[in-house]
Design a protein around this motif. Sequence first.
Motif, PDB file in Angstrom:
ATOM      1  N   SER A 175      15.846  26.939   0.246  1.00 26.88           N
ATOM      2  CA  SER A 175      15.706  26.657   1.674  1.00 26.88           C
ATOM      3  C   SER A 175      15.127  25.275   1.876  1.00 26.88           C
ATOM      4  CB  SER A 175      14.793  27.693   2.338  1.00 26.88           C
ATOM      5  OG  SER A 175      13.439  27.486   1.953  1.00 26.88           O
ATOM      6  N   ASN A 176      15.301  24.739   3.069  1.00 26.06           N
ATOM      7  CA  ASN A 176      14.760  23.418   3.367  1.00 26.06           C
ATOM      8  C   ASN A 176      13.242  23.387   3.229  1.00 26.06           C
ATOM      9  OD1 ASN A 176      15.968  20.938   3.853  1.00 26.06           O
ATOM     10  ND2 ASN A 176      16.947  21.650   5.720  1.00 26.06           N
ATOM     11  N   ASP A 177      12.576  24.430   3.724  1.00 26.50           N
ATOM     12  CA  ASP A 177      11.117  24.443   3.665  1.00 26.50           C
ATOM     13  C   ASP A 177      10.594  24.598   2.241  1.00 26.50           C
ATOM     14  OD1 ASP A 177      10.987  24.159   6.383  1.00 26.50           O
ATOM     15  OD2 ASP A 177      10.509  26.259   6.805  1.00 26.50           O
ATOM     16  N   GLY A 178      11.372  25.247   1.380  1.00 28.86           N
ATOM     17  CA  GLY A 178      10.923  25.484   0.011  1.00 28.86           C
ATOM     18  C   GLY A 178      11.468  24.499  -0.997  1.00 28.86           C
ATOM     19  N   ASN A 179      12.253  23.529  -0.534  1.00 26.85           N
ATOM     20  CA  ASN A 179      12.888  22.564  -1.437  1.00 26.85           C
ATOM     21  C   ASN A 179      11.853  21.561  -1.922  1.00 26.85           C
ATOM     22  OD1 ASN A 179      14.859  20.974  -2.744  1.00 26.85           O
ATOM     23  ND2 ASN A 179      15.082  19.698  -0.920  1.00 26.85           N
ATOM     24  N   ASN A 180      11.023  22.032  -2.826  1.00 28.27           N
ATOM     25  CA  ASN A 180       9.850  21.284  -3.245  1.00 28.27           C
ATOM     26  C   ASN A 180       9.670  21.453  -4.741  1.00 28.27           C
ATOM     27  OD1 ASN A 180       6.864  21.457  -3.970  1.00 28.27           O
ATOM     28  ND2 ASN A 180       6.782  20.368  -2.022  1.00 28.27           N
ATOM     29  N   GLY A 181       9.445  20.347  -5.434  1.00 29.57           N
ATOM     30  CA  GLY A 181       9.391  20.390  -6.881  1.00 29.57           C
ATOM     31  C   GLY A 181       8.289  21.262  -7.434  1.00 29.57           C
ATOM     32  N   GLU A 182       7.134  21.247  -6.804  1.00 27.31           N
ATOM     33  CA  GLU A 182       6.030  22.039  -7.328  1.00 27.31           C
ATOM     34  C   GLU A 182       6.286  23.533  -7.130  1.00 27.31           C
ATOM     35  OE1 GLU A 182       2.568  20.319  -5.489  1.00 27.31           O
ATOM     36  OE2 GLU A 182       2.235  19.056  -7.243  1.00 27.31           O
ATOM     37  N   ILE A 183       6.887  23.897  -6.003  1.00 29.11           N
ATOM     38  CA  ILE A 183       7.266  25.299  -5.817  1.00 29.11           C
ATOM     39  C   ILE A 183       8.288  25.687  -6.880  1.00 29.11           C
ATOM     40  CG2 ILE A 183       8.242  27.002  -4.232  1.00 29.11           C
ATOM     41  CD1 ILE A 183       7.345  25.194  -1.919  1.00 29.11           C
ATOM     42  N   LEU A 223      19.187  27.963   6.685  1.00 28.23           N
ATOM     43  CA  LEU A 223      18.600  26.629   6.620  1.00 28.23           C
ATOM     44  C   LEU A 223      18.502  26.202   5.158  1.00 28.23           C
ATOM     45  CD1 LEU A 223      15.833  27.028   9.345  1.00 28.23           C
ATOM     46  CD2 LEU A 223      18.200  26.234   9.589  1.00 28.23           C
ATOM     47  N   ILE A 224      19.640  25.829   4.608  1.00 30.49           N
ATOM     48  CA  ILE A 224      19.747  25.558   3.182  1.00 30.49           C
ATOM     49  C   ILE A 224      19.366  24.111   2.866  1.00 30.49           C
ATOM     50  CG2 ILE A 224      21.494  27.320   2.851  1.00 30.49           C
ATOM     51  CD1 ILE A 224      23.609  25.112   2.776  1.00 30.49           C
ATOM     52  N   ALA A 225      18.872  23.903   1.649  1.00 25.03           N
ATOM     53  CA  ALA A 225      18.571  22.556   1.184  1.00 25.03           C
ATOM     54  C   ALA A 225      19.764  21.927   0.491  1.00 25.03           C
ATOM     55  CB  ALA A 225      17.385  22.587   0.225  1.00 25.03           C
ATOM     56  N   ILE A 226      20.678  22.752  -0.045  1.00 20.78           N
ATOM     57  CA  ILE A 226      21.806  22.239  -0.820  1.00 20.78           C
ATOM     58  C   ILE A 226      22.909  23.283  -0.867  1.00 20.78           C
ATOM     59  CG2 ILE A 226      20.713  23.063  -2.945  1.00 20.78           C
ATOM     60  CD1 ILE A 226      22.090  20.778  -4.431  1.00 20.78           C
ATOM     61  N   THR A 227      24.161  22.837  -0.765  1.00 25.67           N
ATOM     62  CA  THR A 227      25.292  23.767  -0.937  1.00 25.67           C
ATOM     63  C   THR A 227      25.599  23.989  -2.402  1.00 25.67           C
ATOM     64  OG1 THR A 227      26.842  21.919  -0.759  1.00 25.67           O
ATOM     65  CG2 THR A 227      26.370  23.167   1.261  1.00 25.67           C
ATOM     66  N   ASN A 228      25.342  22.974  -3.237  1.00 23.20           N
ATOM     67  CA  ASN A 228      25.502  23.088  -4.685  1.00 23.20           C
ATOM     68  C   ASN A 228      26.899  23.538  -5.091  1.00 23.20           C
ATOM     69  OD1 ASN A 228      24.407  22.678  -7.217  1.00 23.20           O
ATOM     70  ND2 ASN A 228      23.707  24.787  -7.434  1.00 23.20           N
ATOM     71  N   GLY A 229      27.921  23.083  -4.370  1.00 18.65           N
ATOM     72  CA  GLY A 229      29.298  23.406  -4.725  1.00 18.65           C
ATOM     73  C   GLY A 229      29.787  24.733  -4.187  1.00 18.65           C
ATOM     74  N   PHE A 230      28.924  25.504  -3.541  1.00 15.75           N
ATOM     75  CA  PHE A 230      29.361  26.798  -3.027  1.00 15.75           C
ATOM     76  C   PHE A 230      30.235  26.657  -1.786  1.00 15.75           C
ATOM     77  CE2 PHE A 230      25.687  28.247  -5.557  1.00 15.75           C
ATOM     78  CZ  PHE A 230      26.352  29.175  -6.347  1.00 15.75           C
ATOM     79  N   GLN A 255      21.181  19.331   5.324  1.00 16.66           N
ATOM     80  CA  GLN A 255      20.656  19.605   3.993  1.00 16.66           C
ATOM     81  C   GLN A 255      19.473  18.665   3.722  1.00 16.66           C
ATOM     82  OE1 GLN A 255      23.459  20.670   0.868  1.00 16.66           O
ATOM     83  NE2 GLN A 255      25.089  20.811   2.376  1.00 16.66           N
ATOM     84  N   SER A 256      19.581  17.755   2.733  1.00 19.20           N
ATOM     85  CA  SER A 256      18.460  16.853   2.446  1.00 19.20           C
ATOM     86  C   SER A 256      18.750  15.421   2.864  1.00 19.20           C
ATOM     87  CB  SER A 256      18.108  16.910   0.960  1.00 19.20           C
ATOM     88  OG  SER A 256      17.650  18.197   0.612  1.00 19.20           O
ATOM     89  N   ASN A 257      19.716  15.218   3.737  1.00 22.08           N
ATOM     90  CA  ASN A 257      19.992  13.877   4.259  1.00 22.08           C
ATOM     91  C   ASN A 257      19.066  13.627   5.449  1.00 22.08           C
ATOM     92  OD1 ASN A 257      21.010  11.458   5.201  1.00 22.08           O
ATOM     93  ND2 ASN A 257      23.148  12.086   5.079  1.00 22.08           N
ATOM     94  N   TYR A 258      17.777  13.450   5.139  1.00 24.75           N
ATOM     95  CA  TYR A 258      16.774  13.351   6.185  1.00 24.75           C
ATOM     96  C   TYR A 258      16.883  12.053   6.974  1.00 24.75           C
ATOM     97  CZ  TYR A 258      14.769  17.156   3.445  1.00 24.75           C
ATOM     98  OH  TYR A 258      14.587  18.333   2.769  1.00 24.75           O
ATOM     99  N   GLY A 259      17.536  11.034   6.400  1.00 24.61           N
ATOM    100  CA  GLY A 259      17.737   9.791   7.116  1.00 24.61           C
ATOM    101  C   GLY A 259      18.891   9.823   8.097  1.00 24.61           C
TER     102      GLY A 259
END
Length: 562
Positions: free
Chosen positions: A77-85, A161-168, A482-486
Amino acid sequence: MRTRRVRAGTRLRCAAVMLTAGLFVAGCGGGDEQVAGLSDAIGATSDINPTPTDALREGGNLRLATTDYPANWNVLSNDGNNGEIGEIVRTMLPRSYKIDAAGELSVDTDYFTDITLTSTDPMRVTYTINPKAVWSDGSPITWEDLAAQAHALSGRDKSYLIAITNGFEFVDKVERGTDDRQAVLSFSKPYADWRGQFSGNSTLYPKSVTGTPEAFNASLADAISLTAGPFIVSATDRGQGRITLGRNPKWWGAKPVLDTITYSVLDRTSWVAALQNNEIDLVRLSTIDDVKTVRGTDGLVVRRAPGNRWRHITFNGAPGSILEDPALRVAVSKAIDRQGIANAIQNGLVENPQPLNNHVFVQGQKGYQDNSLGFDPTAAAKELDALGWKLTGDVREKDGRKLVIRDVMYNDPIWVQVAQIIQQNLAAIGVSLTIDTKPAAGLFTDVIQPGDFDAAQYAYQGDPFPLSSIRQIYYYDPTDLQSNYGRIGSPELNALIERTLSELNPENSIDLANQVDRKVFEEGHSLPLTQDAGNFGARTTLANIGSPGLATYDYTKIGFVK
């Protein structure tokens, strides 16, 4: 392996270069204290003190640090798309492949007995699940778990609210195979990085999490539910900032050496002191002073393999933003001295500090080449003149608007140091940069994701799937960021990304990926800055964990020597 792909500054990416988790602290160092530099063998080494498990002490508690409590335990998810998590849940959830230090893949047989590309026209991939694999409540892992995640990440239902489709987005359907323990994925078009769909940073969650948008977005906001790894969450204390993992009684694989793993929330600047004071056992090192502290402390050792993270600065091109015009973003980017940044923050940490000049591949990785536009402040000034941004006093103006850029980052010394260098660079061409530091909590959910910045600094963390993240970060769909925050992109770049992802020939896909990278530079989307040096401080007695390079850890083998 977006590596990239971060709490307080690192976001997960699914690329072989990505970097994520924790922040790096500032510092410069002298030449005679240098650590061995990045080499062309990047991705081919790891430094984890490999030790047979029979030489390890039975049990024990591994103490690790994190900069903040998870905002959402769902890293998809967008909120959980975090390296430490991602680092925390990696001990508890299935992945399709193990990855060695050279980035080579092998099926993770704890979870899957076979994964096969069974057809190319149309493309089909068959996953056969280990019959022993169960979720932590004892229920079996089945094809329905894979099907639910494929649907959730397809992007077809914008409520997820996905962070990435990853080809799906290319997966037409997921069907039951010979029994409930087999899933057959059918694709509408070829997808080059199909091996990374349930691997790398895209771990498999149960259908109870991915089956509905409501569950996907919010069910893991407070705690993680079903897991399926050698460890489970045994205790949490948000107030004290502590997460404890214990052995999973339902685990069917090799018995873990450790009894527990404890994560403590600590400000990044206190990590090395906590290691030195015997409060934690392994930390990432960011400065030459960190390295010297660890080397000068009995019972500690520096472990180093070239890192899979990288820093960058993302620009905001949303309508109404000061940097909405691509030509303006490109002019600004040409005035930023990335070599100067590399010299300032990596002197003493690597032998020959270099900026990272590619958004897709890291230095030393097959496919890496310099596609950047280069540092040219003279050209930048001329381009700003041509765009109508005229120098008035110290700062340029156009139509009564001053060219002032607000740069947002985690309140950490290294990010501030980078921002100060950029500030000086831009001042030389009449652009003002305001440094706006933020605390770790809410940085992404409240600031970066909503686009509350003109420029933003954070890091990506990667894995050995360098193409998976290019759609996640550089494809622009205003209805699915997704992660295109700009909020930057173009139809031409989108089409090129699609071509790259559907190319199954590895050499052709590398060429196309580099065309994507060049186009990303030309859009003024973002600037890669530096690749992580990969230094960790560890207890000398700690085994089978340290500086992994591209490799994944086997959490059942981590422990302390007898």
